[in-house]
Design a protein around this motif. Structure first.
Motif, PDB file in Angstrom:
ATOM      1  N   UNK A  30      13.018 -23.439 -13.430  1.00 22.25           N
ATOM      2  CA  UNK A  30      13.940 -22.836 -12.479  1.00 22.25           C
ATOM      3  C   UNK A  30      14.894 -21.850 -13.131  1.00 22.25           C
ATOM      4  N   UNK A  31      15.466 -22.228 -14.267  1.00 19.78           N
ATOM      5  CA  UNK A  31      16.438 -21.335 -14.873  1.00 19.78           C
ATOM      6  C   UNK A  31      15.770 -20.045 -15.340  1.00 19.78           C
ATOM      7  N   UNK A  32      14.445 -20.126 -15.557  1.00 21.08           N
ATOM      8  CA  UNK A  32      13.740 -18.898 -15.916  1.00 21.08           C
ATOM      9  C   UNK A  32      13.490 -18.019 -14.698  1.00 21.08           C
ATOM     10  N   UNK A  33      13.759 -18.565 -13.505  1.00 17.65           N
ATOM     11  CA  UNK A  33      13.513 -17.789 -12.295  1.00 17.65           C
ATOM     12  C   UNK A  33      14.346 -16.511 -12.274  1.00 17.65           C
ATOM     13  N   UNK A  34      15.545 -16.576 -12.862  1.00 15.16           N
ATOM     14  CA  UNK A  34      16.378 -15.378 -12.907  1.00 15.16           C
ATOM     15  C   UNK A  34      15.700 -14.278 -13.712  1.00 15.16           C
ATOM     16  N   UNK A  35      15.153 -14.681 -14.864  1.00 18.48           N
ATOM     17  CA  UNK A  35      14.439 -13.720 -15.704  1.00 18.48           C
ATOM     18  C   UNK A  35      13.227 -13.173 -14.949  1.00 18.48           C
ATOM     19  N   UNK A  36      12.523 -14.087 -14.287  1.00 19.71           N
ATOM     20  CA  UNK A  36      11.360 -13.684 -13.503  1.00 19.71           C
ATOM     21  C   UNK A  36      11.767 -12.686 -12.426  1.00 19.71           C
ATOM     22  N   UNK A  37      12.898 -12.970 -11.758  1.00 20.52           N
ATOM     23  CA  UNK A  37      13.352 -12.082 -10.680  1.00 20.52           C
ATOM     24  C   UNK A  37      13.599 -10.678 -11.213  1.00 20.52           C
ATOM     25  N   UNK A  38      14.296 -10.594 -12.354  1.00 16.93           N
ATOM     26  CA  UNK A  38      14.580  -9.275 -12.917  1.00 16.93           C
ATOM     27  C   UNK A  38      13.274  -8.559 -13.263  1.00 16.93           C
ATOM     28  N   UNK A  39      12.321  -9.331 -13.815  1.00 19.31           N
ATOM     29  CA  UNK A  39      11.042  -8.712 -14.171  1.00 19.31           C
ATOM     30  C   UNK A  39      10.309  -8.246 -12.919  1.00 19.31           C
ATOM     31  N   UNK A  40      10.422  -9.025 -11.844  1.00 21.91           N
ATOM     32  CA  UNK A  40       9.709  -8.709 -10.610  1.00 21.91           C
ATOM     33  C   UNK A  40      10.234  -7.423  -9.972  1.00 21.91           C
ATOM     34  N   UNK A  41      11.553  -7.289  -9.925  1.00 22.03           N
ATOM     35  CA  UNK A  41      12.118  -6.092  -9.291  1.00 22.03           C
ATOM     36  C   UNK A  41      12.492  -5.058 -10.348  1.00 22.03           C
ATOM     37  N   UNK A  42      11.787  -5.082 -11.463  1.00 21.75           N
ATOM     38  CA  UNK A  42      12.125  -4.192 -12.568  1.00 21.75           C
ATOM     39  C   UNK A  42      12.165  -2.719 -12.169  1.00 21.75           C
ATOM     40  N   UNK A  58       0.817  -1.209   0.000  1.00 26.02           N
ATOM     41  CA  UNK A  58       0.000   0.000   0.000  1.00 26.02           C
ATOM     42  C   UNK A  58       0.860   1.273   0.000  1.00 26.02           C
ATOM     43  N   UNK A  59       1.761   1.360  -0.947  1.00 24.21           N
ATOM     44  CA  UNK A  59       2.568   2.567  -1.084  1.00 24.21           C
ATOM     45  C   UNK A  59       3.845   2.572  -0.286  1.00 24.21           C
ATOM     46  N   UNK A  60       4.015   1.587   0.623  1.00 25.35           N
ATOM     47  CA  UNK A  60       5.214   1.601   1.446  1.00 25.35           C
ATOM     48  C   UNK A  60       6.221   0.530   1.048  1.00 25.35           C
ATOM     49  N   UNK A  61       5.893  -0.280   0.075  1.00 23.22           N
ATOM     50  CA  UNK A  61       6.794  -1.349  -0.338  1.00 23.22           C
ATOM     51  C   UNK A  61       8.028  -0.814  -1.036  1.00 23.22           C
ATOM     52  N   UNK A  62       9.022  -1.688  -1.195  1.00 21.61           N
ATOM     53  CA  UNK A  62      10.285  -1.205  -1.733  1.00 21.61           C
ATOM     54  C   UNK A  62      10.229  -0.999  -3.234  1.00 21.61           C
ATOM     55  N   UNK A  63       9.173  -1.436  -3.905  1.00 25.12           N
ATOM     56  CA  UNK A  63       9.072  -1.169  -5.335  1.00 25.12           C
ATOM     57  C   UNK A  63       8.085  -0.046  -5.620  1.00 25.12           C
ATOM     58  N   UNK A  64       7.565   0.575  -4.578  1.00 26.07           N
ATOM     59  CA  UNK A  64       6.615   1.663  -4.784  1.00 26.07           C
ATOM     60  C   UNK A  64       7.320   2.999  -4.536  1.00 26.07           C
ATOM     61  N   UNK A  65       6.616   4.074  -4.822  1.00 25.24           N
ATOM     62  CA  UNK A  65       7.271   5.373  -4.892  1.00 25.24           C
ATOM     63  C   UNK A  65       8.079   5.721  -3.647  1.00 25.24           C
TER      64      UNK A  65
END
Lengths: 686, 163, 104
Positions: A263-275, A203-210
Motif C-alpha cells: 500500500x505505501x508503495x501505491x503513492x510511488x505507483x501513482x506518480x509513475x502512472x500519471x508521470x 485511443x488518443x483521447x485519454x488524459x495522459x495522451x497527447x
C-alpha cells in the motif's frame, strides 16, 4: 488468450474481494475455512496475474486497455476501465506473490487470535482493493480503490481494537492520509474540468495522451502537485510521514503487506502512472513538479534513515527504513528514473516483506517482545529466521551481485547522478546508503548476534530449541499465564511461518538476475525496449564505489555497535534523544497545527468573554450613566440574558425532541406534508 | 373505452378503499381491501393491460389479502381499543388530495383520449422480461427470496426466544 | 364521453389519499400496511394509465414497471406482516401509538 485476460482483468481484484465477503459472512468459528478461502483466493489471483503477465512479455511496450461506460448522467457518460501494461502486470505479480506468502505466514502468526477469520477477511479485502489500484485505467477507479485500500489499512491497524494505542494509531493513519487524499481529489476534479475525461488512455483521447495533455496545458504542474499530495499521504513522505511508524501497532503481517510492501508503495505507483502529467513541458527532463518530488523524497529519505538509527522497537526501525526507501523511490521518479524507481519498488516489496515477516517471526518467537535491547543471541535459536533476515538486510543495505535491492539502488544512484538541476540529491543519497547499512547492521547485531541480554530467554540452548519448536504456542502462553514469574521460551517459528520467509528470500535473490546491468531485462521490460546482454557493463566505477560505501557502512556499523549499550547514545546523548523522539515532528505538529486550533478556540473564547461581553457592558454602563437603569442592570441584565439564552436553547431542544415522538404516523405525516410542499413548489415554478 | 364501465369501476374501487380505510373492524376492512384491489385490477383490464390485471388479482387478492387475514387471526387476542379518528392524519390526507388534484387540473395536457393500440400480448411482455429487463427480473427474484427468508426469520426467531 | 388520462389520474389520486388516510389516522399496525398497499396500487394505476395514454404505447415499459412494483409490494407485505407478528409477540400490542421507544 491475451484479449481474454484483458477484458476479464477485473477478475483479479474481484476474486480476493469475493473471498473477503464470503469469509465475513461465515461464522467466526470456522477458522480453517476462513484461512483456506483467503489463501485460495490469493492463489487464484496469483494465477490470473501470471496469465496477465505472459502476454506483456512477447511485445515490448505492450499496452491493452478495456474501457466501458459506467453510467450516464444527462448527455455525459462516465467511463471507467482497466489496463494491462508492464507496470501493472509486474505490480500484480508482486502483490499477489508477496500477499500469498504473507497470508500463509499469518496462519501461524495469528493462530491464537480470537478474530482470526475477520483478520483474513480484511487481508483479502485489502489485497483486492490494492489490485484494483494497480489495474485502474481511470483516475476515478484508481481513487475509489485507493480509498478502499485506506479503509482496509485503517481496519487492520486498529485490528487489536481493545488496545487504545492501536485505535489511536488507526485514527491517526486515517486522518493523516485523508489530508493528502483531499489534495488528490481536488487534483482529480481539476483534471476532469480541464480535460473532460478521467481515463488515462482512451485511443488518443485519454488524459495522459497527447490530446488530453494539450487540453490540460499550463495547469499540469498544479494538477500534478495536487495528485502528489495524495501520494505523499499514502507513501508516508515528509511532512505526512508521521502515521506510518505508528501504523506498526497493527499485527506484523499487516505491517509487512500494507505498510511495507504494497500500500505505501501505491503513492510511488501513482506518480509513475500519471508521470506524463509530471513531465509535461519538461526541459531536459526537469519540471517544477518533478523538482518538488525530488526535494520531498530527499528530505524524507535522509530524515527517516537518521531516525531509524535511534529506535529500539524492531518494527519501528523497519518502518522508518520503509519511509526512507519510499523517499528514495520518489527521488528516482523525480530525477527521471521511472523504471529504476519501479524496479526498486518491486524489489523493496519482496525484501521488506521478508524483513517484516522475519521481525514478526522474532516477535512471535519471543512472545510479543519488540524491544531490540531485550533480544540478542537469537542466531542459534532461530536459524532460519536469522538467515532469511540477513538476506533481507543485505538487500536493504544494497549489497550488489546477488541481492536485487543492491542492483535497483545502484540504478537509482545512476539516475540521480545524471540529474541536471543539482548534484546534491546524488551525494545525499550516497550518504543515505551508508546510513541504511549502518542502521541495518545495528539492528542485526542487536537482535541476532552477541549473547542474549534478557535472562528470561536464556533458558533455551540450541539442543532444546527443537522441543520448543514442537511445543505449540498455545501451551507456551498458558505457561506464561499460570506461573507467577513468567518463564519464556524463545523458539523458532513453525514451518508455516518459516516457509514464506524462505520463498521471499529466494524471490529477492532470483529477482536480482533480471536486474543486472549485464542483462537489464526488467528495466527494458518496463521501458518497452528489447534487452541486450552485455557483460562489459557489469564493470563500472560506480558499482565499486557504492560497494565500497556499503562495505564501509556495514563495517562502521560493526565497529560502532559491537558494544551494546548504544555508543551513539553515550557519545551524543542530545542528538540521540532528538532522533529517538523522531525529530520531534509529532511534537511539532502538536505545537503548531493542533495548538493553532486550540489558540483559535481560546481566541473565540476571549472575544466572547471580553469583546462582545464588553460591548454589552458598555451599553449597560451608558444606561447606568443615563440613570435610566439601575446599578444592578449589569449583572442582572447579562445574567438574565444568559439565562434567557439557556432556556431558549432548552426550549428549542424540547421542541425538537417533541417532534421525535417515536410515533411512526407522525413521521409519515411529516413526509406527506413535505411531499405536498415539494409538489406545490414544483407546480408553482413549472 | 366504455365510460359506463369506467364509472362503475371507479365507484367500486373508491368505495372499497374508503371502507378499507375507515371500517372499525379489522376483518371487514381486510375484505373491503379485496374489493378495492379487484376494482384496481378491473381498471387495468379497462386500460388494456390484462396481464397486469391478472397479476394484481393473483398477488393481491390471492396472496396479500389472505396474508393480512392470517395476520389478523394471529394477533386477534388483543382488544380492539380503536379510539376515534386521528383528525390530524385526515387533514394531511385531504391536503395531499387537494394538492394533487390542483396540480392535475393545472396541467392542461392531461385531457387526452387514449390512442388505438394493438393488444399487449403476454408473449411480448415475456420477450421484454427476458431481453431488456432481464437484470431487473433477476434482482426482483433475489428481493423476493430475501423477503421470504427474512419474513421466516423474523417470525421464527422470536418464537425460539419465547420457549 | 370516453375516459381521459385526467380521470384516471383523479381516481388514482383519490385512491392514494385514502391510503394515506388509513396509514395516518388508524392505530392498528395492519391498517398502516393496508394504507401502504392502497398507495402502491394507486401508483401502479398511474403507471398503467401513463403507459396507455403515452404517444408510444408499443413500448411496454409502464406495464413492466407495474409488474415489478407488484412484486416488490408483495415482498413488502410479507415482511411487513411478519414484522407485525414479531412486534405483537414482543410487545403484546399491535397499536402503533404504544410503540414509541424512539421517542426523543
Amino acid at each position: 488468450m491475451s484479449s481474454w485476460i484483458v477484458t476479464n482483468l477485473w477478475l483479479i481484484p474481484a476474486v480476493p474481494l469475493g473471498a473477503s465477503f464470503i469469509i465475513l459472512s461465515l461464522v467466526n468459528s470456522r477458522r480453517r475455512t476462513a484461512a483456506a478461502l483467503a489463501i485460495i483466493g490469493q492463489i487464484v489471483a496469483f494465477v490470473f496475474a501470471i496469465t496477465a503477465f505472459l502476454p506483456t512479455l512477447y511485445l515490448p511496450g505492450f499496452r491493452a486497455i478495456h474501457n466501458f461506460t459506467w453510467f450516464t448522467f444527462g448527455d455525459q457518460a462516465l467511463r471507467i476501465g482497466w489496463m494491462l501494461d508492464p507496470l501493472a502486470a509486474a505490480m500484480m505479480v508482486m502483490i499477489t506473490l508477496v500477499g500469498l506468502c504473507i497470508f500463509v505466514f499469518s496462519v501461524g502468526y495469528m493462530a491464537d487470535d480470537k478474530n482470526f477469520s475477520r483478520f483474513f477477511s480484511y487481508l483479502s479485502f485489502f489485497s483486492g482493493a490494492m489490485l484494483g489500484v494497480v489495474i485502474a485505467n481511470s483516475l476515478l477507479l484508481l481513487f475509489v480503490s485507493w480509498e478502499l485500500v485506506g479503509l482496509a489499512s485503517y481496519l487492520l491497524i486498529g485490528f487489536w481494537i481493545e488496545r487504545p494505542s492501536a485505535a489511536a494509531a488507526a485514527r491517526k493513519a486515517f486522518i493523516t492520509t485523508r489530508i493528502g487524499d483531499l489534495g488528490f481529489f481536488l487534483g482529480m476534479l481539476w483534471l476532469y474540468h480541464n480535460s473532460g475525461t478521467l481515463l488515462f488512455y482512451d485511443q488518443g483521447r485519454g488524459c495522459l495522451e497527447n490530446a488530453g495533455l494539450l487540453a490540460i496545458g499550463a495547469s499540469a504542474t498544479f494538477i500534478a502537485l495536487l495528485i502528489f499530495c495524495g501520494a505523499v499521504g499514502k507513501s508516508g513522505q515528509f511532512p505526512l510521514h508521521v502515521w506510518l511508524p505508528d501504523a506498526m501497532e497493527g499485527p506484523t503481517p499487516v505491517s509487512a503487506l500494507i505498510h511495507a510492501a504494497t500500500m505505501v508503495a501505491a503513492g510511488v505507483f501513482l506518480v509513475a502512472r500519471v508521470y506524463p502529467l509530471f513531465s509535461l513541458g519538461a526541459v531536459n527532463g526537469v519540471t517544477p513538479s518533478l523538482t518538488v518530488v525530488v526535494s520531498v523524497g530527499v528530505v524524507t529519505a535522509l530524515m527517516a534513515s537518521l531516525i531509524a538509527l535511534a529506535q529500539f522497537d524492531i518494527k519501528r526501525i523497519l518502518a522508518y527504513s520503509t519511509v526512507s526507501q519510499l523517499g528514495l523511490m520518489m527521488v528516482s521518479l523525480g530525477v527521471g528514473g521511472v523504471a529504476a524507481g519501479i524496479m526498486h519498488l518491486i524489489a523493496h516489496g519482496f525484501f521488506k516483506a521478508l524483513l517484516f515477516l522475519g521481525a514478526g517471526s522474532v516477535i512471535h518467537g519471543l512472545h510479543h517482545e519488540q524491544d531490540i535491547r531485550k533480544m540478542g543471541g537469537l542466531r542459534w535459536i532461530m536459524p532460519v529466521t536469522f538467515l532469511t533476515y540477513a538476506i533481507g538486510m543485505m538487500n536493504l543495505s544494497g549489497v550488489p551481485f546477488f541481492f536485487s535491492g543492491g542492483w535497483t539502488k545502484e540504478e537509482i544512484l545512476h539516475s540521480t547522478a545524471h540529474w541536471r538541476v543539482s548534484p546534491l540529491p546524488h551525494y545525499l543519497m550516497l550518504a543515505g546508503v551508508i546510513l541504511t547499512a549502518l542502521y541495518m547492521t545495528r539492528q542485526i547485531i542487536y537482535v541476532f548476534l552477541g549473547s542474549a541480554r534478557n535472562t528470561d530467554f536464556q533458558s533455551v540452548r540450541p539442543a532444546e530449541s527443537h522441543s520448543a519448536e514442537a511445543a505449540t504456542t498455545t501451551e507456551n502462553i498458558s505457561v506464561v499465564r499460570t506461573d507467577q514469574r513468567p518463564v519464556f521460551h524463545a523458539h523458532e517459528s513453525p514451518r508455516v511461518m518459516t516457509m514464506p520467509l524462505i520463498v521471499l528470500a529466494l524471490c529477492s535473490i532470483l529477482f536480482a538476475f533480471v536486474l543486472t546491468p549485464a542483462w537489464p531485462w526488467f528495466h527494458a521490460y518496463l521501458n518497452g525496449e528489447p534487452a541486450r546482454v552485455d557483460f562489459t557493463l557489469l564493470i563500472q566505477p560506480m558499482l565499486f564505489f557504492s560497494l565500497a560505501l556499503v562495505a564501509g557502512g556495514i563495517g562502521l556499523g560493526w565497529l560502532i555497535y559491537r558494544r551494546i549499550p548504544d555508543p551513539l547514545a553515550r557519545a551524543r546523548p542530545g542528538l540521540f534523544r532528538f532522533l529517538e523522539n523522531k525529530m520531534w515532528v509529532d511534537e511539532f505538529y502538536e505545537q503548531t497545527v493542533i495548538t493553532f486550533s486550540r489558540i483559535l478556540a481560546r481566541l473565540a473564547d476571549w472575544l466572547d468573554r471580553y469583546f462582545w461581553d464588553g460591548l454589552v457592558r458598555l451599553f449597560a454602563g451608558i444606561g447606568q450613566a443615563l440613570g435610566v437603569l439601575s446599578k444592578g442592570f449589569d449583572d442582572h441584565g447579562i445574567n438574565a440574558g444568559v439565562d434567557e439564552t439557556m432556556s431558549g436553547t432548552r426550549g428549542f431542544g424540547r421542541l425538537i425532541a417533541a417532534a421525535h415522538s417515536g410515533q411512526i404516523q407522525t413521521y409519515l405525516g411529516a413526509i406527506a406534508i413535505g411531499m405536498l410542499l415539494l409538489l406545490v413548489l414544483y407546480a408553482w415554478l413549472g | 373505452m366504455n365510460s359506463v364501465a369506467f364509472l362503475l369501476i371507479a365507484i367500486i374501487t373508491l368505495a372499497g378503499a374508503l371502507a378499507a380505510a375507515t371500517l372499525p373492524r379489522l376483518i371487514h376492512a381486510a375484505l373491503s381491501l379485496v374489493v378495492a384491489f379487484v376494482g384496481v385490477a378491473a381498471s387495468f383490464f379497462l386500460l388494456g393491460a390484462e396481464f397486469v390485471g391478472l397479476v394484481q388479482v393473483f398477488v393481491y387478492v390471492g396472496a396479500v389479502a389472505v396474508l393480512i387475514v392470517f395476520t389478523i387471526l394471529l394477533t386477534r387476542r388483543e382488544v380492539t381499543g380503536e379510539r376515534g379518528v386521528n383528525w390530524g392524519g385526515a387533514i394531511v390526507a385531504l391536503a395531499v388530495f387537494g394538492g394533487l388534484l390542483w396540480t392535475i387540473f393545472k396541467t392542461k395536457s392531461l385531457a387526452l383520449a387514449a390512442p388505438q393500440i394493438e393488444p399487449l400480448t403476454v408473449k411480448r411482455i415475456g420477450e421484454a422480461l427476458m431481453t431488456n429487463y432481464v437484470w431487473p427480473l433477476q434482482c426482483i427474484g433475489l428481493v423476493l427470496t430475501a423477503a421470504l427468508i427474512g419474513a421466516l426469520v423474523l417470525v421464527m426467531e422470536e418464537k425460539r426466544e419465547e420457549r | 364521453m370516453t375516459p381521459t388520462l385526467q380521470l384516471f389520474l383523479i381516481i388514482s389520486t383519490a385512491l392514494f389519499s385514502i391510503g394515506l388516510l388509513a396509514a395516518l389516522s388508524r392505530r392498528h399496525a395492519i391498517f398502516i400496511l393496508i394504507g401502504i398497499e392502497l398507495m402502491l396500487a394507486a401508483a401502479n394505476l398511474n403507471f398503467i394509465a401513463f403507459w396507455r395514454f403515452s404517444p408510444e404505447p408499443h413500448q411496454p415499459t409502464g406495464v413492466l414497471v407495474a409488474i415489478f412494483s407488484i412484486a416488490i409490494a408483495a415482498a413488502e407485505a410479507a415482511v411487513g406482516l411478519a414484522l407485525v407478528i414479531a412486534i405483537y409477540r414482543h410487545y403484546h400490542t399491535t397499536s402503533v401509538d404504544k410503540l414509541d421507544q424512539l421517542k426523543g
